[in-house]
Enzyme design. Structure first.
Site, PDB file in Angstrom:
ATOM      1  N   ARG A  67      -7.091 -18.194  12.453  1.00  0.00           N
ATOM      2  CA  ARG A  67      -8.193 -17.765  13.395  1.00  0.00           C
ATOM      3  C   ARG A  67      -9.309 -17.999  12.548  1.00  0.00           C
ATOM      4  O   ARG A  67      -9.812 -17.104  11.593  1.00  0.00           O
ATOM      5  CB  ARG A  67      -8.055 -16.369  13.865  1.00  0.00           C
ATOM      6  CG  ARG A  67      -8.971 -15.677  14.882  1.00  0.00           C
ATOM      7  CD  ARG A  67      -8.882 -14.397  15.257  1.00  0.00           C
ATOM      8  NE  ARG A  67      -7.226 -14.232  15.972  1.00  0.00           N
ATOM      9  CZ  ARG A  67      -7.148 -14.678  17.214  1.00  0.00           C
ATOM     10  NH1 ARG A  67      -7.958 -14.871  17.928  1.00  0.00           N
ATOM     11  NH2 ARG A  67      -5.996 -14.436  17.638  1.00  0.00           N
ATOM     12  N   GLU A 114       0.102 -19.866  20.087  1.00  0.00           N
ATOM     13  CA  GLU A 114      -0.509 -20.757  20.864  1.00  0.00           C
ATOM     14  C   GLU A 114      -1.136 -21.901  19.952  1.00  0.00           C
ATOM     15  O   GLU A 114      -1.807 -21.863  19.186  1.00  0.00           O
ATOM     16  CB  GLU A 114      -1.709 -19.988  21.724  1.00  0.00           C
ATOM     17  CG  GLU A 114      -2.666 -20.979  22.523  1.00  0.00           C
ATOM     18  CD  GLU A 114      -3.974 -20.361  22.790  1.00  0.00           C
ATOM     19  OE1 GLU A 114      -4.867 -20.974  22.958  1.00  0.00           O
ATOM     20  OE2 GLU A 114      -4.097 -19.020  22.653  1.00  0.00           O
ATOM     21  N   ARG A 127      -4.394 -25.683  14.012  1.00  0.00           N
ATOM     22  CA  ARG A 127      -3.160 -25.071  14.360  1.00  0.00           C
ATOM     23  C   ARG A 127      -2.148 -26.174  14.429  1.00  0.00           C
ATOM     24  O   ARG A 127      -0.901 -25.689  14.127  1.00  0.00           O
ATOM     25  CB  ARG A 127      -3.280 -24.327  15.596  1.00  0.00           C
ATOM     26  CG  ARG A 127      -4.099 -23.080  15.419  1.00  0.00           C
ATOM     27  CD  ARG A 127      -4.214 -22.026  16.763  1.00  0.00           C
ATOM     28  NE  ARG A 127      -4.908 -20.987  16.516  1.00  0.00           N
ATOM     29  CZ  ARG A 127      -4.438 -19.898  17.283  1.00  0.00           C
ATOM     30  NH1 ARG A 127      -3.688 -19.864  18.151  1.00  0.00           N
ATOM     31  NH2 ARG A 127      -5.124 -18.664  16.883  1.00  0.00           N
ATOM     32  N   SER A 144      -4.312 -24.682  25.247  1.00  0.00           N
ATOM     33  CA  SER A 144      -4.320 -23.958  26.486  1.00  0.00           C
ATOM     34  C   SER A 144      -5.210 -24.898  27.498  1.00  0.00           C
ATOM     35  O   SER A 144      -6.229 -25.406  27.179  1.00  0.00           O
ATOM     36  CB  SER A 144      -5.346 -22.817  26.303  1.00  0.00           C
ATOM     37  OG  SER A 144      -5.445 -21.882  27.447  1.00  0.00           O
ATOM     38  N   ARG A 154     -16.640 -20.153  16.485  1.00  0.00           N
ATOM     39  CA  ARG A 154     -16.469 -18.844  17.156  1.00  0.00           C
ATOM     40  C   ARG A 154     -16.581 -17.664  16.461  1.00  0.00           C
ATOM     41  O   ARG A 154     -16.125 -17.842  15.165  1.00  0.00           O
ATOM     42  CB  ARG A 154     -15.143 -18.830  17.910  1.00  0.00           C
ATOM     43  CG  ARG A 154     -15.073 -19.896  18.864  1.00  0.00           C
ATOM     44  CD  ARG A 154     -13.703 -19.868  19.543  1.00  0.00           C
ATOM     45  NE  ARG A 154     -13.252 -21.122  20.532  1.00  0.00           N
ATOM     46  CZ  ARG A 154     -12.390 -21.525  21.156  1.00  0.00           C
ATOM     47  NH1 ARG A 154     -11.372 -20.496  20.995  1.00  0.00           N
ATOM     48  NH2 ARG A 154     -12.301 -22.429  22.116  1.00  0.00           N
TER      49      ARG A 154
END
Length: 422
Positions: free
Chosen positions: A275, A347, A389, A350, A260
């Protein structure tokens, strides 16, 4: 993608649903284009009928030695008119499709109102936060002290938002991915799948990543896309298919690299691994019927929660509000892990139900019963979990005062019996 028939049936409800996401009303414009297109199509069909009749009349006249010049002139005029009508139909169709393709999914009625994450609703919490007799460190402090998490070398190789893992931490990351895959396959009934990490435009469009998220994805020089998540190839694997009802639900899982660009994330989480441009994730995807998709959503979320419970990582489930729900989702549950070093919930998974939003975009259908008309499938996707994560959560929750990191019991077999990284 939206069903234009649903918009025609209740344009006010369509606009009201999109207004929950802050989208301006569009039904009047879409219905006007739709009306013009259908009218032009009707006139086009009438002219096509007249042209066929003319062809028959001209043929009869010529066979009988008559003069067909007037009819041939009319035919030429009709051809020009039909070409103009065809172009009008195509232009209106493209404009409608382009607008519909950029509209987010309609939200489930149970999604709470709210502009952003501050209005998300905690559903439940699990686990006890660890009590430390010392000030807990963040993962990057632990990793750099152990000399097993190297951001400087990664920056030299690739730039910012990359990391090099070494030694025990690298092995721990590998162990987490293997543990998650094994759990989803052996206990949760998902089919392990290896997928390409490069896909074409159709796969990205069908899974609602194009055109909306083009600036957040990496594209190769030959026009392919690096996948932002294995959701894309897993879900798109049924594009264009008509499945038998007996084959549903399809449940697939994959451990893949994800890429990403993190456009718009400047200044956010610049330290550490939260991130990254490149990361690993275990993805779960379900393809099912409209009647079963809500139950499948709950099941998928529980599968992700089980990973955290077996790792004994405190977490909470959060129902996202209207303003925080992703573009393609009708409803989303986020799982947030407790990070002692940050003193915050972050988070880690999801899980979303997209209903038939992706099914329509990629024309994926199933046949409810023999001889029945095909119906669009419902698709769901969820992180089970994001490996990087989860690594962060393990490091911060299992850290020791001397800077070492204990290995969760469930991972010992994947670590060759190693119980502590120091």
């Amino acid at each position: 993608m939206h069903d234009i028939r649903a918009l025609r049936a209740d344009p006010a409800a369509f606009d009201a649903d999109l207004a929950r996401r802050g989208v301006e009303p569009v039904s009047a414009k879409l219905l006007a284009w739709d009306g013009e297109r259908r009218q032009a199509q009707t006139v086009l069909q009438e002219k096509q009928g007249r042209r066929k009749a003319l062809a028959r009349e001209i043929g009869t006249l010529k066979r009988n030695g008559g003069d067909s010049s007037d009819l041939e002139a009319e035919g030429l005029a009709l051809r020009a008119e039909m070409e103009a009508l065809e172009e009008q139909v195509n232009v209106l169709g493209r404009e409608s499709t382009a607008l519909l393709a950029n509209l987010p999914n309609r939200l489930d009625a149970t999604v709470p109102e709210g502009p952003d994450e501050s209005a998300n609703v905690v559903q439940h919490e699990w686990g006890a936060k660890p009590a430390f007799t010392f000030t807990p460190k963040q993962h990057f402090e632990l990793g750099e002290t152990l000399k097993q998490m190297d951001f400087a070398t990664a920056a030299k190789l690739s730039g910012s938002r990359f990391v090099v893992l070494r030694g025990g931490i690298a092995r721990l990351a590998r162990a987490l991915g293997q543990f998650m895959l094994d759990l989803h396959v052996t206990e949760h009934g998902y089919t392990e799948t290896q997928v390409p990490v490069m896909v074409n435009d159709d796969a990205m469009y069908g899974t609602d990543k194009l055109p909306k998220f083009a600036d957040q994805s990496f594209r190769t020089e030959d026009g392919r896309w690096l996948i932002p998540t294995a959701e894309v190839p897993l879900t798109a694997s049924v594009s264009g298919d008509i499945l038998e009802a007996s084959a549903l639900p399809l449940r697939m899982t994959a451990l893949s690299q994800c890429f990403r660009s993190e456009a718009g994330a400047a200044g956010r989480d610049v330290r550490g691994m939260l991130r990254q441009h490149q990361f690993e994730k275990v993805e779960m995807v379900s393809v099912t019927t409209p009647e079963e998709s809500d139950a499948e959503h709950e099941r998928m979320t529980r599968c992700a929660e089980k990973v955290l419970e077996k790792l004994n990582i405190p977490y909470r489930r959060v129902l996202l509000c209207a303003g925080d729900t992703g573009f393609g989702a009708a409803k989303t549950f986020d799982l947030e892990a407790w990070l002692p070093g940050q003193g915050a919930w972050r988070e880690i998974s999801s899980c979303s139900n997209t209903r038939d939003f992706q099914g329509r975009r990629m024309n994926a259908r199933y046949r409810p019963q023999a001889g029945a008309a095909p119906v669009f499938v419902h698709t769901l996707n969820g992180s089970g979990l994001a490996v990087g994560r989860t690594l962060i959560a393990v490091m911060e929750n299992y850290q020791n005062e001397d800077g070492s990191v204990s290995v969760p019991d469930v991972l010992h077999p994947y670590m060759g019996g190693v119980e502590k990284i120091s």
